[in-house]
Design a protein around this motif. Structure first.
Motif, PDB file in Angstrom:
ATOM      1  N   UNK A   1       0.852  -1.192   0.000  1.00 51.21           N
ATOM      2  CA  UNK A   1       0.000   0.000   0.000  1.00 51.21           C
ATOM      3  C   UNK A   1       0.889   1.244   0.000  1.00 51.21           C
ATOM      4  N   UNK A   2       1.621   1.407  -1.077  1.00 54.84           N
ATOM      5  CA  UNK A   2       2.553   2.526  -1.179  1.00 54.84           C
ATOM      6  C   UNK A   2       2.685   2.916  -2.644  1.00 54.84           C
TER       7      UNK A   2
ATOM      8  N   UNK B   1       4.367   3.139  -5.767  1.00 53.76           N
ATOM      9  CA  UNK B   1       5.535   2.467  -6.347  1.00 53.76           C
ATOM     10  C   UNK B   1       6.415   3.424  -7.140  1.00 53.76           C
ATOM     11  N   UNK B   2       5.836   4.502  -7.657  1.00 54.88           N
ATOM     12  CA  UNK B   2       6.590   5.416  -8.511  1.00 54.88           C
ATOM     13  C   UNK B   2       7.679   6.176  -7.750  1.00 54.88           C
ATOM     14  N   UNK B   3       7.506   6.328  -6.446  1.00 49.98           N
ATOM     15  CA  UNK B   3       8.475   7.132  -5.688  1.00 49.98           C
ATOM     16  C   UNK B   3       9.713   6.329  -5.292  1.00 49.98           C
ATOM     17  N   UNK B   4       9.676   5.010  -5.484  1.00 48.82           N
ATOM     18  CA  UNK B   4      10.787   4.165  -5.045  1.00 48.82           C
ATOM     19  C   UNK B   4      11.905   4.127  -6.075  1.00 48.82           C
ATOM     20  N   UNK B   5      13.137   4.124  -5.588  1.00 47.42           N
ATOM     21  CA  UNK B   5      14.322   3.932  -6.422  1.00 47.42           C
ATOM     22  C   UNK B   5      15.147   2.798  -5.812  1.00 47.42           C
ATOM     23  N   UNK B   6      15.571   1.863  -6.644  1.00 48.84           N
ATOM     24  CA  UNK B   6      16.389   0.740  -6.188  1.00 48.84           C
ATOM     25  C   UNK B   6      17.765   0.857  -6.846  1.00 48.84           C
ATOM     26  N   UNK B   7      18.790   0.921  -6.024  1.00 43.77           N
ATOM     27  CA  UNK B   7      20.140   1.155  -6.522  1.00 43.77           C
ATOM     28  C   UNK B   7      21.106   0.133  -5.938  1.00 43.77           C
TER      29      UNK B   7
ATOM     30  N   UNK C   1      13.263  -3.933   3.476  1.00 38.80           N
ATOM     31  CA  UNK C   1      13.594  -2.508   3.343  1.00 38.80           C
ATOM     32  C   UNK C   1      12.374  -1.693   2.906  1.00 38.80           C
ATOM     33  N   UNK C   2      11.557  -2.253   2.013  1.00 39.81           N
ATOM     34  CA  UNK C   2      10.303  -1.576   1.646  1.00 39.81           C
ATOM     35  C   UNK C   2       9.431  -1.413   2.887  1.00 39.81           C
ATOM     36  N   UNK C   3       9.443  -2.437   3.747  1.00 41.30           N
ATOM     37  CA  UNK C   3       8.667  -2.379   4.988  1.00 41.30           C
ATOM     38  C   UNK C   3       9.077  -1.214   5.872  1.00 41.30           C
ATOM     39  N   UNK C   4      10.375  -0.896   5.898  1.00 39.33           N
ATOM     40  CA  UNK C   4      10.834   0.261   6.682  1.00 39.33           C
ATOM     41  C   UNK C   4      10.236   1.554   6.130  1.00 39.33           C
TER      42      UNK C   4
END
Length: 206
Positions: free
Chosen positions: A62-63, A65-71, A111-114
């Motif tokens: 429930x977040x 997804x567009x704001x996330x960046x995975x590096x 990490x997404x959970x955080x």
């Protein structure tokens, strides 16, 4: 008026925390520094793979997804971490250490959970409120030692609060895993694997 001043300080801190000003942009700043220092792992395949895995998990969170960046970082240490503004960094050392996609998904889900649990903001809020209570008590009573007592109490609270947030991130991660078709027990498996590695590192250090 001492009471009015203490109250004003408390209100300002609460406004900063609730509006998300605390920790805002931390991930973007770190990312820019990593780019400038050449610390981004120069392998597009791994960058795309980790991003696609993260986006797959986010379909069931429930977040936004567009704001996330995975590096992926060019760092041999076994580590991954998230920032309040949804930048999730994974070290190449962790990629080499894990033995399955499910294990990597478990780490990323954690990490997404955080981020979903707003743990950085909550931790900062608890810390600021503890310090503010100490300042207010010292100002009202004229006893500076109350600020030191408050600091000790806040540190004790946060050490337990951190464990609570880690468990909450595990719960979020296991839920994302299950909804994405992975075995949620991978969360327990990867925790054990990382714990074994931590114990081994301590033995080597000794």
């Amino acid at each position: 008026n001492v009471f009015a001043l203490a109250r004003a300080v408390l209100i300002i801190i609460i406004l900063f925390a609730t509006t998300g000003a605390i920790g805002a942009g931390a991930g973007k700043k770190m990312y820019d520094e990593f780019v400038e220092n050449g610390q981004i792992y120069p392998h597009e395949g791994w960058q795309e793979y980790v991003t696609s895995l993260g986006q797959k998990l986010l379909q069931h969170a429930s977040s936004n997804a567009q704001k996330y960046r995975f590096i992926v970082l060019d760092n041999a240490q076994i580590n991954a971490f998230a920032t309040p503004d949804a930048f999730i960094f994974v070290n190449r050392g962790l990629l080499a250490f894990l033995s399955s996609e499910e294990q990597l998904a478990a780490v990323i889900g954690h990490e997404i959970g955080h981020v979903v649990g707003e743990h950085a903001r909550r931790r900062k809020m608890a810390n600021l409120l503890g310090k503010t209570a100490g300042i207010a008590a010292a100002m009202v009573t004229g006893r500076g030692e109350l600020y030191d007592v408050s600091n000790v109490a806040t540190t004790t609270l946060l050490s337990g609060y951190g464990r609570e947030m880690e468990l909450e991130a595990d719960r979020y991660g296991a839920e994302f895993l299950a909804r994405s078709g992975y075995n949620p027990l991978a969360m327990i498996e990867v925790v054990q694997v990382l714990k074994d590695q931590e114990l081994f590192s301590k033995q080597v250090a000794n």
